[in-house]
Design an enzyme around this catalytic site. Sequence first.
Site, PDB file in Angstrom:
ATOM      1  CE  LYS A 204      -7.841   0.795   0.858  1.00  0.00           C
ATOM      2  NZ  LYS A 204      -8.006   1.747   2.205  1.00  0.00           N
TER       3      LYS A 204
ATOM      4  CG  ASP B  30      -7.075   1.535   5.746  1.00  0.00           C
ATOM      5  OD1 ASP B  30      -7.182   0.375   5.579  1.00  0.00           O
ATOM      6  OD2 ASP B  30      -7.908   2.666   6.119  1.00  0.00           O
TER       7      ASP B  30
ATOM      8  CG  ASP C 137      11.376   0.612   6.800  1.00  0.00           C
ATOM      9  OD1 ASP C 137      11.304  -0.661   6.327  1.00  0.00           O
ATOM     10  OD2 ASP C 137      12.029   1.201   6.555  1.00  0.00           O
TER      11      ASP C 137
ATOM     12  CE1 TYR D  82       8.123  -2.436  -3.067  1.00  0.00           C
ATOM     13  CE2 TYR D  82      10.387  -2.907  -3.294  1.00  0.00           C
ATOM     14  CZ  TYR D  82       9.883  -2.542  -2.679  1.00  0.00           C
ATOM     15  OH  TYR D  82       9.588  -1.739  -1.710  1.00  0.00           O
TER      16      TYR D  82
ATOM     17  CG  ASP E  59       9.647  -1.321   1.716  1.00  0.00           C
ATOM     18  OD1 ASP E  59      10.584  -1.660   2.184  1.00  0.00           O
ATOM     19  OD2 ASP E  59       9.463  -0.227   0.763  1.00  0.00           O
TER      20      ASP E  59
END
Length: 367
Positions: A190, A223, A251, A139, A247
Amino acid sequence: MARNVLFIPGDGIGPEVMAEARKVIDWLNARRGTGIQLTDAEMGLATWRKTGSPMSDETIAAAKAADAVLFGAVGGDEEIPRKLRRERGLLALRRAMGLYANLRPVKAYEALLDATSLKERVARGVDLVVLRELSSGVYFGEPRGTETLANGKRRAVDTQVYTEEEIERVARDAFLLARTRRGQVASVEKSNVMETGRLWRDVVTAMHAAEFPDVTLRHVLSDNFAMQIIRDPRQFDVVVTDNLFGDLLSDASAMIAGSLGMLPSASLGTADASGRRPALYEPVHGSAPDIAGKGIANPVAAILSVAMMLRHSFALTADADLVENAVAAALGEGARTADLYIQGGVQPLTTIGMGKAILGKLEALGG
Ligand code: IPM
Ligand code: MN
């Protein structure tokens, strides 16, 4: 002791849901002596149209000076120029206040099990918190930008970057939070592909061994986490992850609760000498321009954000419990807004109707 709260309803459904949150605060002040003083401030699209800037210097200063900020939502159909949005939007406010720890609790309410997109037996009893790093990562990483190459085609760059300190401070919060809950941390990155993921895993592993051996730590690749959160969300307690993964995955996790309209959040910074942490509380749902002005938005996320403020900024645990119990009790009696409506169910309540149902329960449980 005065508790000074900056109140920023913002755009879209922000003002509608925040009006109900304000009623809850008025009730708490009147009936429970919480002594919360709200100061109104503006931000977002409407402010930009009026003043040419979506957020003034005064608002930034007031947010930094306040004991907490209660925030609705900003943004909408119309586009504020990109540069202005970066410098004067929500990300800029998060950055200015140093809010690095974003708590997004996800709970499956028994009364809403028919509204979740998962099977009841999968969602029942879920109670987890996504702790998203909020002030670094892709970000904010530099370099970033878009250039035009010699061949006339464009090339865009974003940079994912984390320092050890940035990982440490959010990891420490995750371990401390786990101690107040079920004692489990899942750290999501990751590391099989990304350098930042490798560093993230190293730093979390070292801190766990040195300071938090009593907490159970699991490393989960992002993942795989995306799969696990849908397969069996009950396996998670505290989930700590970076800005972008947080983020996405918050959701996705939200659907366990039935609707994004149910999710509150707290964003916290570093404590000052007196122990006070900069803090901003906001519903996760955003401005939802498609339903703005219709009076049908779900005020629960905004009201639960008030509960998080009571808990995290003011240590008013009993009052926070009371607000959360009132929400659960209202839902338990079938109160729901349109976002939670299912075919053939009872007619959904308006935003104001839902607020009333919750206030009624506050009165019944803690008046
Ligand atoms: C959120 C939002 C924001 C984010 C957007 C509006 C910049 O999606 O709070 O999750 O990406 O952080
Ligand atoms: Mn988001």
